[in-house]
Design a protein around this motif. Structure first.
Motif, PDB file in Angstrom:
ATOM      1  N   UNK A  43       0.838  -1.190   0.000  1.00 19.95           N
ATOM      2  CA  UNK A  43       0.000   0.000   0.000  1.00 19.95           C
ATOM      3  C   UNK A  43       0.877   1.245   0.000  1.00 19.95           C
ATOM      4  N   UNK A  44       0.381   2.277  -0.633  1.00  9.92           N
ATOM      5  CA  UNK A  44       1.111   3.537  -0.708  1.00  9.92           C
ATOM      6  C   UNK A  44       0.853   4.365   0.544  1.00  9.92           C
ATOM      7  N   UNK A  45       1.915   4.797   1.171  1.00 13.71           N
ATOM      8  CA  UNK A  45       1.875   5.732   2.292  1.00 13.71           C
ATOM      9  C   UNK A  45       3.095   6.626   2.123  1.00 13.71           C
ATOM     10  N   UNK A  46       3.144   7.764   2.795  1.00  8.72           N
ATOM     11  CA  UNK A  46       4.331   8.609   2.652  1.00  8.72           C
ATOM     12  C   UNK A  46       5.633   7.883   3.001  1.00  8.72           C
ATOM     13  N   UNK A  47       5.647   7.153   4.104  1.00  6.79           N
ATOM     14  CA  UNK A  47       6.871   6.447   4.501  1.00  6.79           C
ATOM     15  C   UNK A  47       7.240   5.359   3.502  1.00  6.79           C
ATOM     16  N   UNK A  48       6.231   4.628   3.036  1.00  7.81           N
ATOM     17  CA  UNK A  48       6.536   3.580   2.061  1.00  7.81           C
ATOM     18  C   UNK A  48       7.046   4.200   0.764  1.00  7.81           C
ATOM     19  N   UNK A  49       6.311   5.154   0.227  1.00 11.18           N
ATOM     20  CA  UNK A  49       6.644   5.739  -1.065  1.00 11.18           C
ATOM     21  C   UNK A  49       8.025   6.390  -1.058  1.00 11.18           C
ATOM     22  N   UNK A  50       8.326   7.172  -0.037  1.00 13.45           N
ATOM     23  CA  UNK A  50       9.549   7.967  -0.029  1.00 13.45           C
ATOM     24  C   UNK A  50      10.761   7.265   0.580  1.00 13.45           C
ATOM     25  N   UNK A  51      10.536   6.220   1.385  1.00  9.67           N
ATOM     26  CA  UNK A  51      11.655   5.583   2.069  1.00  9.67           C
ATOM     27  C   UNK A  51      11.749   4.072   1.861  1.00  9.67           C
ATOM     28  N   UNK A  52      10.648   3.353   2.036  1.00 12.01           N
ATOM     29  CA  UNK A  52      10.702   1.902   2.146  1.00 12.01           C
ATOM     30  C   UNK A  52      10.373   1.134   0.877  1.00 12.01           C
ATOM     31  N   UNK A  53       9.834   1.767  -0.103  1.00  8.51           N
ATOM     32  CA  UNK A  53       9.536   1.116  -1.375  1.00  8.51           C
ATOM     33  C   UNK A  53      10.848   0.596  -1.967  1.00  8.51           C
ATOM     34  N   UNK A  70      21.513  19.636   3.307  1.00  9.91           N
ATOM     35  CA  UNK A  70      20.117  19.830   3.705  1.00  9.91           C
ATOM     36  C   UNK A  70      19.151  19.640   2.531  1.00  9.91           C
ATOM     37  N   UNK A  71      19.641  19.750   1.307  1.00 14.44           N
ATOM     38  CA  UNK A  71      18.775  19.591   0.135  1.00 14.44           C
ATOM     39  C   UNK A  71      18.670  18.152  -0.352  1.00 14.44           C
ATOM     40  N   UNK A  72      19.529  17.255   0.147  1.00 11.94           N
ATOM     41  CA  UNK A  72      19.542  15.874  -0.346  1.00 11.94           C
ATOM     42  C   UNK A  72      18.195  15.181  -0.151  1.00 11.94           C
ATOM     43  N   UNK A  73      17.635  15.119   1.064  1.00 11.41           N
ATOM     44  CA  UNK A  73      16.350  14.417   1.186  1.00 11.41           C
ATOM     45  C   UNK A  73      15.227  15.101   0.408  1.00 11.41           C
ATOM     46  N   UNK A  74      15.243  16.405   0.360  1.00 11.93           N
ATOM     47  CA  UNK A  74      14.204  17.133  -0.383  1.00 11.93           C
ATOM     48  C   UNK A  74      14.285  16.796  -1.867  1.00 11.93           C
ATOM     49  N   UNK A  75      15.493  16.764  -2.409  1.00 12.73           N
ATOM     50  CA  UNK A  75      15.678  16.441  -3.831  1.00 12.73           C
ATOM     51  C   UNK A  75      15.233  15.007  -4.119  1.00 12.73           C
ATOM     52  N   UNK A  76      15.549  14.089  -3.226  1.00 19.52           N
ATOM     53  CA  UNK A  76      15.131  12.696  -3.418  1.00 19.52           C
ATOM     54  C   UNK A  76      13.618  12.575  -3.324  1.00 19.52           C
ATOM     55  N   UNK A  82      16.613   8.179 -12.256  1.00 16.96           N
ATOM     56  CA  UNK A  82      16.129   9.131 -11.254  1.00 16.96           C
ATOM     57  C   UNK A  82      17.239   9.579 -10.315  1.00 16.96           C
ATOM     58  N   UNK A  83      18.168   8.689  -9.996  1.00 12.80           N
ATOM     59  CA  UNK A  83      19.278   9.107  -9.129  1.00 12.80           C
ATOM     60  C   UNK A  83      20.122  10.165  -9.835  1.00 12.80           C
ATOM     61  N   UNK A  84      20.241  10.073 -11.152  1.00 12.31           N
ATOM     62  CA  UNK A  84      20.939  11.121 -11.910  1.00 12.31           C
ATOM     63  C   UNK A  84      20.169  12.441 -11.854  1.00 12.31           C
ATOM     64  N   UNK A  85      18.839  12.347 -11.903  1.00 12.46           N
ATOM     65  CA  UNK A  85      18.016  13.555 -11.782  1.00 12.46           C
ATOM     66  C   UNK A  85      18.189  14.198 -10.407  1.00 12.46           C
ATOM     67  N   UNK A  86      18.272  13.367  -9.367  1.00 13.66           N
ATOM     68  CA  UNK A  86      18.477  13.884  -8.009  1.00 13.66           C
ATOM     69  C   UNK A  86      19.813  14.621  -7.942  1.00 13.66           C
ATOM     70  N   UNK A  87      20.860  14.013  -8.456  1.00 11.82           N
ATOM     71  CA  UNK A  87      22.184  14.636  -8.433  1.00 11.82           C
ATOM     72  C   UNK A  87      22.190  15.955  -9.193  1.00 11.82           C
ATOM     73  N   UNK A  88      21.493  15.993 -10.325  1.00  8.89           N
ATOM     74  CA  UNK A  88      21.403  17.222 -11.107  1.00  8.89           C
ATOM     75  C   UNK A  88      20.657  18.289 -10.319  1.00  8.89           C
ATOM     76  N   UNK A  89      19.567  17.909  -9.686  1.00 10.38           N
ATOM     77  CA  UNK A  89      18.778  18.836  -8.887  1.00 10.38           C
ATOM     78  C   UNK A  89      19.607  19.414  -7.752  1.00 10.38           C
ATOM     79  N   UNK A  90      20.369  18.568  -7.074  1.00  8.99           N
ATOM     80  CA  UNK A  90      21.217  19.029  -5.977  1.00  8.99           C
ATOM     81  C   UNK A  90      22.297  19.972  -6.492  1.00  8.99           C
ATOM     82  N   UNK A  91      22.880  19.608  -7.637  1.00  2.00           N
ATOM     83  CA  UNK A  91      23.948  20.431  -8.221  1.00  2.00           C
ATOM     84  C   UNK A  91      23.455  21.835  -8.555  1.00  2.00           C
ATOM     85  N   UNK A  92      22.276  21.923  -9.160  1.00  2.00           N
ATOM     86  CA  UNK A  92      21.762  23.226  -9.562  1.00  2.00           C
ATOM     87  C   UNK A  92      21.035  23.913  -8.434  1.00  2.00           C
TER      88      UNK A  92
END
Length: 118
Positions: A24-34, A79-85, A108-118
């Motif tokens: 089931x989708x929940x914030x914790x599952x979707x963002x961390x445990x999936x 501080x931007x790493x979790x937000x970007x992920x 997607x991990x490349x997108x995260x790195x790009x987001x953090x970089x910019x």
């Protein structure tokens, strides 16, 4: 809103994670445990030389996220790493729901790195 929140508000819908199709989708599952999201975390965190144990909830992550051992610039970036992920995972979830398109976790991990970089 995640599906579990809609369900709590009385909407009768099937609740399943659009990323892993296993739980089931929940914030914790979707963002961390999936399993899909966890692959993204595993691609990003070691890049900073860190090993970590995935916290039980998004709140626990926010409370434990620390930048004590970084330089001034490092603290700002860290501080931007979790937000970007989180943002990248949420966009991927919505891409699957509304556009019926998907990307693999490495892309997607490349997108995260790009987001953090910019």
């Amino acid at each position: 809103m995640t599906l579990d929140n809609l369900k709590k508000r009385g909407h009768h819908i099937a609740n399943g994670c659009y990323l892993c199709l296993e739980q089931e989708e929940s914030p914790s599952h979707l963002l961390l445990h999936c399993t899909y999201s966890h692959k993204i975390w595993d691609e990003i965190i070691p890049q900073f030389g860190w090993c970590w144990v995935c916290p039980s909830s998004v709140l626990s992550l926010a409370q434990s996220w620390s930048s004590k051992s970084f330089s001034k610039t490092g603290k700002l970036i860290w501080q931007f790493v979790p937000v970007a992920i989180f943002w990248t995972i949420w966009i991927e979830r919505n891409r699957r729901v509304f556009d019926n398109k998907s990307k693999d976790p490495i892309a997607l991990s490349h997108e995260v790195k790009t987001l953090i970089y910019f």
